[in-house]
Each structure stands twice: as C-alpha cells, then as structure tokens.
Design a protein around this motif. Structure first.
Motif, PDB file in Angstrom:
ATOM      1  N   GLN A 176      40.638  36.304  27.107  1.00 54.88           N
ATOM      2  CA  GLN A 176      39.693  35.768  28.094  1.00 54.88           C
ATOM      3  C   GLN A 176      38.562  36.769  28.307  1.00 54.88           C
ATOM      4  O   GLN A 176      38.497  37.430  29.348  1.00 54.88           O
ATOM      5  N   PRO A 177      37.672  36.896  27.359  1.00 53.95           N
ATOM      6  CA  PRO A 177      36.619  37.917  27.477  1.00 53.95           C
ATOM      7  C   PRO A 177      35.594  37.640  28.573  1.00 53.95           C
ATOM      8  O   PRO A 177      34.953  38.569  29.058  1.00 53.95           O
ATOM      9  N   HIS A 178      35.457  36.372  29.008  1.00 54.05           N
ATOM     10  CA  HIS A 178      34.458  36.044  30.026  1.00 54.05           C
ATOM     11  C   HIS A 178      35.016  35.084  31.078  1.00 54.05           C
ATOM     12  O   HIS A 178      34.489  33.997  31.288  1.00 54.05           O
TER      13      HIS A 178
ATOM     14  N   LEU B 154      41.492  44.870  28.335  1.00 57.09           N
ATOM     15  CA  LEU B 154      42.541  43.990  28.834  1.00 57.09           C
ATOM     16  C   LEU B 154      42.140  42.519  28.743  1.00 57.09           C
ATOM     17  O   LEU B 154      42.961  41.653  28.414  1.00 57.09           O
ATOM     18  N   LEU B 155      40.883  42.237  29.036  1.00 55.14           N
ATOM     19  CA  LEU B 155      40.411  40.855  28.926  1.00 55.14           C
ATOM     20  C   LEU B 155      40.475  40.368  27.473  1.00 55.14           C
ATOM     21  O   LEU B 155      40.816  39.210  27.202  1.00 55.14           O
TER      22      LEU B 155
ATOM     23  N   VAL C  69      44.625  39.935  33.197  1.00 55.60           N
ATOM     24  CA  VAL C  69      43.328  39.632  33.802  1.00 55.60           C
ATOM     25  C   VAL C  69      43.261  40.238  35.202  1.00 55.60           C
ATOM     26  O   VAL C  69      42.233  40.800  35.609  1.00 55.60           O
ATOM     27  N   ARG C  70      44.357  40.159  35.930  1.00 54.78           N
ATOM     28  CA  ARG C  70      44.390  40.744  37.278  1.00 54.78           C
ATOM     29  C   ARG C  70      44.254  42.261  37.206  1.00 54.78           C
ATOM     30  O   ARG C  70      43.566  42.877  38.025  1.00 54.78           O
ATOM     31  N   GLN C  71      44.886  42.872  36.208  1.00 59.48           N
ATOM     32  CA  GLN C  71      44.764  44.319  36.044  1.00 59.48           C
ATOM     33  C   GLN C  71      43.353  44.703  35.611  1.00 59.48           C
ATOM     34  O   GLN C  71      42.847  45.768  35.991  1.00 59.48           O
ATOM     35  N   ALA C  72      42.712  43.845  34.853  1.00 64.07           N
ATOM     36  CA  ALA C  72      41.314  44.107  34.477  1.00 64.07           C
ATOM     37  C   ALA C  72      40.428  44.151  35.720  1.00 64.07           C
ATOM     38  O   ALA C  72      39.511  44.982  35.814  1.00 64.07           O
TER      39      ALA C  72
END
Length: 584
Positions: free
Chosen positions: A417-419, A411-412, A352-355
């Motif tokens: 965790q798409p949203h 990545l999400l 998520v952080r990389q996204a």
C-alpha cells in the motif's frame, strides 16, 4: 485520569485536568527524564497526623485563587475533573488520600479518614476500612461509618450524573443503575454489599477482585455526607465540611470563600497543613489577563494562584526566561498522554499502522502545541505519573523525533500500500487545525494521502467514538484516575464491548489483550498487577500499534510572590492546596 471522555474533551482546548510528575520544581522539555514519585501504599504510621510541616511556613492570611470559570460541582459525589479535584480537599476528607512530601514531591497513598489504606480479604473482593477517632463535621457532630455509607448510596441517585462510577459498578455490576436507586426512598444498600458493623468500620463487598481499591477510595465520592443536611441536587451549593475549611459564602460563577472549620483536628490529618486562615476564589477571571495579574502581583494578587488552570500561552516566553518568574512557576507532568488513534476497523494491516508511527512528526507537533512547557515527547501509552512507569520507545521516536519517512515508506511497500488514503478529522479550533496540518504534511511525505475534515469541538469525542465512524486517524488523549494502569489499559484497549461511546477509540479487538485484561484484573497484589499492566501496554503499542503516543501533557503556571509551599499534586494534575501558605 481514568478520566473518561470528559477528560479528553477538556484536552481539546486546554490540558487542564489530572496530572503527574516528579519533583515539585520546574521540569524541562525534551524526552521524559523526570524521576517518578513512589506511588505505593503508605503504612498506618504514614496515615497519622499532623501533616509534615513545610519549611518556613507561617500561619494566617488569605490565598487568592483566580479562576477562569467556576465550579460545576462542589458536591463530592459529582466531582471528577481537575478544577473540582483541586478545591475539594479544602473541605472534603476521603477514606484515603495522597500524602505529598513538600521537599521532594514523593507521593504515597495513606489513610485520610481511615486509619490505613484498607485491609483486603476474599482475594481482593472485600475491603475493610476503619475510621480514626476525632473526625467531625463543621457543626461538631461526629463522623461515623454510616455517614460514609450514606455518601456512597447517594451516588446511585438520578441527580448524580457526573463523577466516577467505579464503586457503583464494583458493588452492583455494570447494571448498577437498575439494581439500586439511592437512599431517598428509605432503602439502604444491604450489609452483604456495603456493611457498617459499628460506627468506625466500613466494609465493601465487591463482585470481583479490585487490588487497587485503596486508590478509588481517595476520590471525592467517599467524602462523608450528613443525611440531615442533604437536599439532593441543592447540596451542590452548600456541601458540609469534613476538612479544615468550610464555605463562608458562595456565588456560583462569581466567588467562593472558605473560612476555617473549627472542628477539624490536624492530629487526625496526615495530608493537610491548612496554613491560611481563608481562601478567596475569584471566578470568571478570563485570559488574557489572569496570568498577567499573577505576574504583576499588585495588591492582593501577590497572594494569588490558579490551582488547576494553565498559564496564558502568550506569556510563555517571559515565564520561561525571566528569572523573576521562573522561580515561581510549576511545570510538571499531567497524567494525560496525547495519542493519534488509528481506526483498526479500517486500517487493518499493522505494518500500515506502524508506518504512521514512524512517520509521525513528534517534535513538530510538540512545537505546534506550545513547546516543552506544555508537554514532553512521549513514546509510551502510559504517563510517567503511573506507578512503575518505565521508558519504552519501540519505534525509535526519540532518536528521530521529526519522523522516519524512509522507514515508513519501506513498511508501506511491504504492505503493498504505497499510497494509502487517510481520512483525518480534527476539532475545529485554531490549535487542533494547526496540529492536524502538521501531522498531515509529515504523513504525506511518507506516501499517505491525507484528507483533513473539521469537526465541531463540542461533539468531537461523540463523533470519533462511534464504532462505524468513517475516519482513519484522529487525535485523542487519556489520563489515569489514579497511579495504576488499571485506569488506562482496560478502558482504552478492551475490545469485548465495542459500542458507540467506547473509550477504546481505535476499536482495537485483540484476543490476547482481551484475555489478559481479564486475567490481570483478578490479580490481588497491586504491585504484581501494576507490572502486568505495563507489559500489556507495551505489547499493544509494539504489536497492534492502534495508538501512536506523542506527548506527555504538562501543567505550567505561575503563582504569586507572596505565597510559599506551592507543591504539585501529580495525581490530579493541579497545584496541591494542602501545603500552600501566605508569607507574613
């Protein structure tokens, strides 16, 4: 600069602190490509005076400095930000200092009052400095090792509330405030900690190795202080000169005038040319207006500059396109890297952080912050002003500077965790409101739900520095105190002491990074240490992605047509006063 929170706080409104760069001429925007000066240690020969002559320089005249504010501190014990650091060399000499080639901008550390950059022993715990012959205060008295020791002892006093604390903590440990209270009760630091075996020798005995100690000695805190002239906090209004100029008059907030110190010997000084007869600081000159005065150059304004301030952004178009002005602008890197910090206590999945990193809109934010004159696109956690800096772009940001939305979405999805929701505070001033909205819009395109929250600018760092803050992402910035990542990596990435007020704003607690910080600190060779800090910063960015770098801050300003020899100090991020001359 290992500018602690104070540096970042200044960056909330104007990037006006320490800095770094390549050549002394203007640099262009886009991705970083400026040559990096050699920030290595000079030799004893490099440390001898006089300073290298500036081509075409003439002696005499008065430099006018137009300053928006005043100087909170003229006492070297409390100087830590760029406006103070830029004026300090005029009157305060230190054990070491930065020698800047007036032709190329190449910057090396040399002995200023010391004969060299110091001699290390005991695996880096002990450092010995020998003073040069011919060093004098403005009253003609000889500067001795005891004057230097006394200046260090003053740093422990209760009235000293600002300034770096490297030497204090290195000598006594983290509880230095309880271990020694300063010299005013008649107690000295014992020889086992700080010795002066003779009038020319100062010996520091640190508790742990410090390979970069010579750089710390270049900070104003090592400027000598005459004990007989010290009146504690009152000293701030009349510091005694050890440099080429002494204070002729000072009206806080209004004016500061320097005249020549007749006892300064240029043969002892490898750093300062001191061409002007005097310097006249006009304080409290506001924007808009200050930059326009320098541009117009009427009367004595033709001999004017602003050592540490940046140009009025409303004049940016003229300054960057009109040949009359372009020829006398300085546009160089500061040591600050603007970052979006990610709260790792709340955003625990690295994907998520990389996204967030992939989706971040670098070029749009650059424009919102004033364009390339204000900063180049930055993809590393270290500034180009750091010794050994090299390009590193693990997320391909320079290839897709507007953001890679599809990669972020991918990545999400992998993270399940798409949203995800992101609570995003910002300093409640127009600049950061615009920047935060630009970031939020881009992240929402990738699938994030962003909730922006304004925070009072004066308390911004206090709020985001609370370990249990309820925010997910927030903009911060950091700069090195000297050209070694030892003043960047440990303060911003060490997870062993996460308490309110930490400078590790992402609250990163990576056991590998923590252990590596301990190991690297104990490396006695500064070149080896520098390379190891570089590797660790790359590891942190690519593996943890607790911070998303996006801009290398730059200094941008114009100087008067009547001045020459205007070079740049890439360590403090301000104009180098030592080489300036008034055209005759």
């Amino acid at each position: 600069m290992a500018a602690v929170a104070a540096v970042g706080a200044l960056s909330l409104t104007a990037s006006a602190c320490s800095s770094g760069g390549g050549n002394t001429g203007p640099s262009t925007g886009g991705a970083s490509k400026a040559p990096v000066p050699n920030y290595g240690l000079g030799t004893a020969a490099d440390s001898t005076g006089p300073a290298p002559a500036v081509a075409g320089a003439t002696k005499g005249g008065t430099v006018q400095d137009l300053d928006q504010a005043g100087f909170d501190y003229l006492d070297p014990a409390q100087q830590y930000v760029s406006d103070q650091l830029s004026v300090s060399p005029l009157y305060a000499r230190t054990l070491t200092g930065y020698k800047i080639d007036p032709k190329t901008g190449k910057t090396i550390l040399v002995g200023d009052m010391a004969t060299d950059t110091g001699k290390m022993s005991d695996g880096g715990k002990t450092w010995t400095f020998t003073l040069k012959d011919g060093l004098k205060f403005q009253d003609g008295s000889t500067i001795t090792s005891k004057d230097v020791k006394y200046s260090i002892e003053r740093l422990f006093s209760s009235f000293v509330t600002q300034g770096p604390v490297y030497l204090q903590s290195w000598l006594y440990g983290t509880n230095f405030k309880d271990a020694y209270k300063g010299p005013y009760d008649g107690k000295e630091i014992p020889d086992s900690i700080l010795a002066t075996p003779d009038d020319k020798t100062v010996v520091f005995h640190f508790q742990t190795p410090h390979a970069d100690a010579p750089y710390a000695m270049a900070m104003p805190v090592t400027a000598p202080v005459e004990k007989s002239k010290d009146d504690k906090a009152g000293y701030n209004n009349h510091p005694v000169s050890s440099g080429p100029y002494e204070i002729a008059s000072y009206k806080p907030g209004k004016s500061l005038v320097f005249k020549r110190n007749p006892y300064w010997d240029p043969k002892t000084d490898p750093i300062r040319n001191a061409y002007p007869d005097s310097w006249n600081f006009q304080l409290g000159i506001q924007q808009p207006g200050l930059t326009q005065r320098i541009m117009a150059g009427s009367g004595t304004d033709k001999d004017a500059l602003d050592l540490s301030g940046v140009a009025d952004t409303s004049q940016m178009a003229k300054l960057t396109t009109d040949a009359e002005y372009k020829a006398r602008t300085v546009n160089q890197y500061q040591p600050y890297v603007e970052t979006l910090d990610i709260n790792t206590k709340r955003i625990t999945d690295p994907k998520v952080r990389q996204a967030i990193a992939y989706a971040f809109p670098m070029s749009q934010v650059q424009q919102a912050m004033g364009g390339s004159p204000q900063g180049d696109l930055g993809t590393t956690l270290l500034s180009p002003t750091i010794s050994g800096w090299k390009k590193y772009d693990p997320f391909g940001k320079l290839t897709q500077p507007t953001g890679n939305v599809e990669k972020a979405k991918e990545l999400l999805k992998e993270a399940g965790q798409p949203h995800p929701k992101l609570v995003f505070p910002y300093a409640n001033v127009p600049k950061w409101s615009t920047v935060s909205l630009t970031i939020a819009n881009a992240l929402e395109k990738a699938g994030f739900q962003v909730v922006r929250k304004p925070i009072d600018a004066t308390s911004y760092y206090t709020v985001v520095g609370k370990v249990n803050n309820q925010f997910d992402i927030y903009r911060t910035g950091w700069g090195a105190d000297w050209p070694n990542a030892s003043t960047v990596v440990p303060p911003t990435m060490d997870g062993t002491n996460l308490t309110d007020g930490t400078n590790n704003y992402s609250f990163l607690n990576d056991s590998h990074i923590n252990s590596e910080i301990t190991r690297i600190k104990n490396i006695a060779d500064v070149k080896t240490q520098t390379a190891e800090w570089e590797k660790l910063s790359e590891y942190s960015l690519s593996k943890d992605t607790a911070q998303v770098p996006f801009l290398f801050d730059k200094y941008f300003n114009i100087y008067g047509s009547g001045l020459g020899g205007v070079t740049y100090n890439s360590v403090i991020g301000a104009v180098n006063a030592n080489t300036v001359y008034v055209k005759q």
